[in-house]
Design an enzyme around this catalytic site. Structure first.
Site, PDB file in Angstrom:
ATOM      1  N   SER A   1      45.287  -5.574 131.888  1.00  0.00           N
ATOM      2  CA  SER A   1      44.718  -6.286 131.843  1.00  0.00           C
ATOM      3  C   SER A   1      42.934  -6.772 131.314  1.00  0.00           C
ATOM      4  O   SER A   1      42.991  -7.183 130.541  1.00  0.00           O
ATOM      5  CB  SER A   1      44.098  -6.641 133.613  1.00  0.00           C
ATOM      6  OG  SER A   1      43.811  -8.029 135.101  1.00  0.00           O
TER       7      SER A   1
ATOM      8  N   ASP B   1      52.345 -14.112 137.379  1.00  0.00           N
ATOM      9  CA  ASP B   1      51.077 -13.600 136.624  1.00  0.00           C
ATOM     10  C   ASP B   1      50.919 -14.350 136.510  1.00  0.00           C
ATOM     11  O   ASP B   1      51.239 -15.365 134.765  1.00  0.00           O
ATOM     12  CB  ASP B   1      51.619 -11.949 136.303  1.00  0.00           C
ATOM     13  CG  ASP B   1      50.289 -11.773 135.474  1.00  0.00           C
ATOM     14  OD1 ASP B   1      49.039 -11.815 135.736  1.00  0.00           O
ATOM     15  OD2 ASP B   1      49.730 -10.854 134.754  1.00  0.00           O
TER      16      ASP B   1
ATOM     17  N   HIS C   1      50.863  -9.251 138.505  1.00  0.00           N
ATOM     18  CA  HIS C   1      49.842  -8.786 138.078  1.00  0.00           C
ATOM     19  C   HIS C   1      49.466  -7.242 139.257  1.00  0.00           C
ATOM     20  O   HIS C   1      49.361  -7.706 140.261  1.00  0.00           O
ATOM     21  CB  HIS C   1      48.935  -9.838 138.226  1.00  0.00           C
ATOM     22  CG  HIS C   1      48.204  -8.787 137.360  1.00  0.00           C
ATOM     23  ND1 HIS C   1      47.895  -9.814 135.595  1.00  0.00           N
ATOM     24  CD2 HIS C   1      46.219  -8.447 137.822  1.00  0.00           C
ATOM     25  CE1 HIS C   1      46.528  -9.120 134.507  1.00  0.00           C
ATOM     26  NE2 HIS C   1      45.319  -8.789 136.351  1.00  0.00           N
TER      27      HIS C   1
END
Length: 317
Positions: free
Chosen positions: A167, A257, A287
Site C-alpha cells: 500500500s 481494492d 486491500h
C-alpha cells in the site's frame, strides 16, 4: 437495473454520504491518533497468525540527524552467518498508521521463506510528520544499507539488497526502486498506492459503491500530501516515464481494492519496458488482507510466493 440492485446502491450511497460527512468533520487530536494505531494493533492481533520464529531479532536506530529511524532486523534460522542478501520492507497504513509490529507477520514470513535478513522500517507518519518525512526516512535507511554501514555489525550485504512494501509502503518502494534501479536486485509491491492525483478507479465497480477508497485517498491528500504536488513521481511513481532497467518486480493486486487498476497498469508498464515482472491478482481479496492471515489464509501464502520470487533474483549467499 434490478430493484434489489437499486436498493443496494441507494443504501451504499447513503452510508457513503454519512461516512464522508463524518470524515470531513474529523480533526486530528493526539488521542485520536493513538486510537487509530491501537485499533490497527488490536485487529492484527486478533486476525493475523503469528509469523515463524527467528534466530535473532534486533531493534536499533539508523542515524538521521534529528530523526533517527527505528528499524527491526529479522534474522531467520536459515540465514547465513556471513553478510548476506537483505530485503528492506516499508509497511503500509495510508502514511498515517501502521508499524513494524502491525506488519510483523508479513516480514517474518518473507524472512523465513527466503532465508534472508529482512529489515523493517518505522518511518515517520502523518499528520504529525507530513510528506516528505516518511519517504525521507525510507531513503535514509536504504542509503545506509547501500553504503555498507549495516554490513559488519548486522550482516547486510550492500551489494545484495531488495526492497518492497504494501500500500503506502509500496508507493515509497516503487519510487526508490526507480531512483536506485542500478543498486537493487528486486522489488516487491503488495497492492501498491501508485498515484495520488485521481481518487477514484477508472472503472468503478460494485466494490466501490461505499467510496471508502475515495475517502481514504482524500484523507491522505489532506494530511500527508498537505499541499505538495501529487504529480511528482516521489508521490505518484506511476507517472515516471523512464522505466528502463528497473529491478525485477513482483506486484500483487486485489479485486476488492480501489487501487487494483493502478497496480495492474504499473505492472503492464514495467513489462512493456522490458522489466521482468510477475503479476498476481487475487480477485476476491480486499486491500490489506496480508495483515489478516487468520481470516484470509492466502495471507500466509502470498509472502512465501514473494519469497520465492526474491530467491530467483537475489544471489544465494
Amino acid at each position: 437495473m434490478r430493484k434489489s440492485q437499486k436498493y443496494t446502491r441507494e443504501f451504499a450511497d447513503e452510508i457513503s454520504s454519512k461516512m464522508r460527512a463524518q470524515l470531513e468533520k474529523w480533526k486530528f487530536e493526539p488521542s485520536q491518533i493513538a486510537d487509530i494505531h491501537g485499533n490497527l494493533r488490536r485487529m492484527t492481533n486478533q486476525f493475523d497468525t503469528p509469523g515463524p520464529e527467528m534466530r535473532k531479532i534486533h531493534d536499533f536506530n539508523v542515524p538521521n540527524e534529528d530523526f533517527p529511524v527505528p528499524v527491526r532486523l529479522y534474522v531467520p534460522h536459515n540465514a547465513s552467518e556471513e553478510p548476506g542478501p537483505t530485503f528492506i520492507y516499508f509497511h503500509g497504513g495510508g502514511f498515517v498508521t501502521g508499524s513494524i509490529e502491525s506488519h510483523e507477520g508479513i516480514t517474518r514470513r518473507i524472512a523465513s521463506g527466503t532465508g534472508y535478513r529482512v529489515l523493517s522500517v518505522e518511518y515517520r507518519l502523518a499528520p504529525q510528520f507530513a510528506y516528505p518525512a516518511g519517504p525521507d526516512d525510507c531513503e535514509i535507511v536504504l542509503n545506509w544499507a547501500i553504503e555498507g554501514y549495516g554490513q559488519d555489525e548486522w550482516g547486510i550485504d550492500r551489494h545484495n539488497i531488495s526492497i518492497g512494501g504494501d500500500s503506502a509502503g509500496g508507493n515509497m518502494a516503487a519510487y526508490l526502486a526507480q531512483k536506485y534501479r542500478d543498486k537493487l536486485k528486486a522489488q516487491i509491491l503488495f497492492y501498491p498506492l501508485m498515484q495520488l492525483v485521481d481518487f477514484k478507479p477508472p472503472k468503478p465497480g460494485p466494490q466501490d459503491w461505499l467510496q471508502l477508497g475515495f475517502m481514504a485517498l482524500k484523507f491522505i491528500d489532506e494530511h500527508y500530501v498537505n499541499g505538495s504536488d501529487p504529480q511528482e513521481t516521489r508521490l505518484s511513481p506511476l507517472f515516471e516515464k523512464n522505466l528502463k532497467q528497473l529491478p525485477p518486480a513482483y506486484i500483487l493486486t486485489c479485486g476488492l481494492d480501489p487501487l487494483r487498476d493502478e497496480g495492474k497498469l504499473y505492472a503492464d508498464k514495467l513489462s512493456s519496458n522490458g522489466v521482468p515482472t510477475e503479476y498476481w491478482h487475487e480477485k476476491m481479496m480486499p486491500h490489506g488482507f496480508l495483515n489478516f492471515a487468520k481470516m484470509f489464509p492466502k495471507g500466509r501464502k502470498i509472502p512465501l510466493d514473494a519469497a520465492d520470487f526474491l530467491r530467483k533474483h537475489m544471489e544465494v549467499a
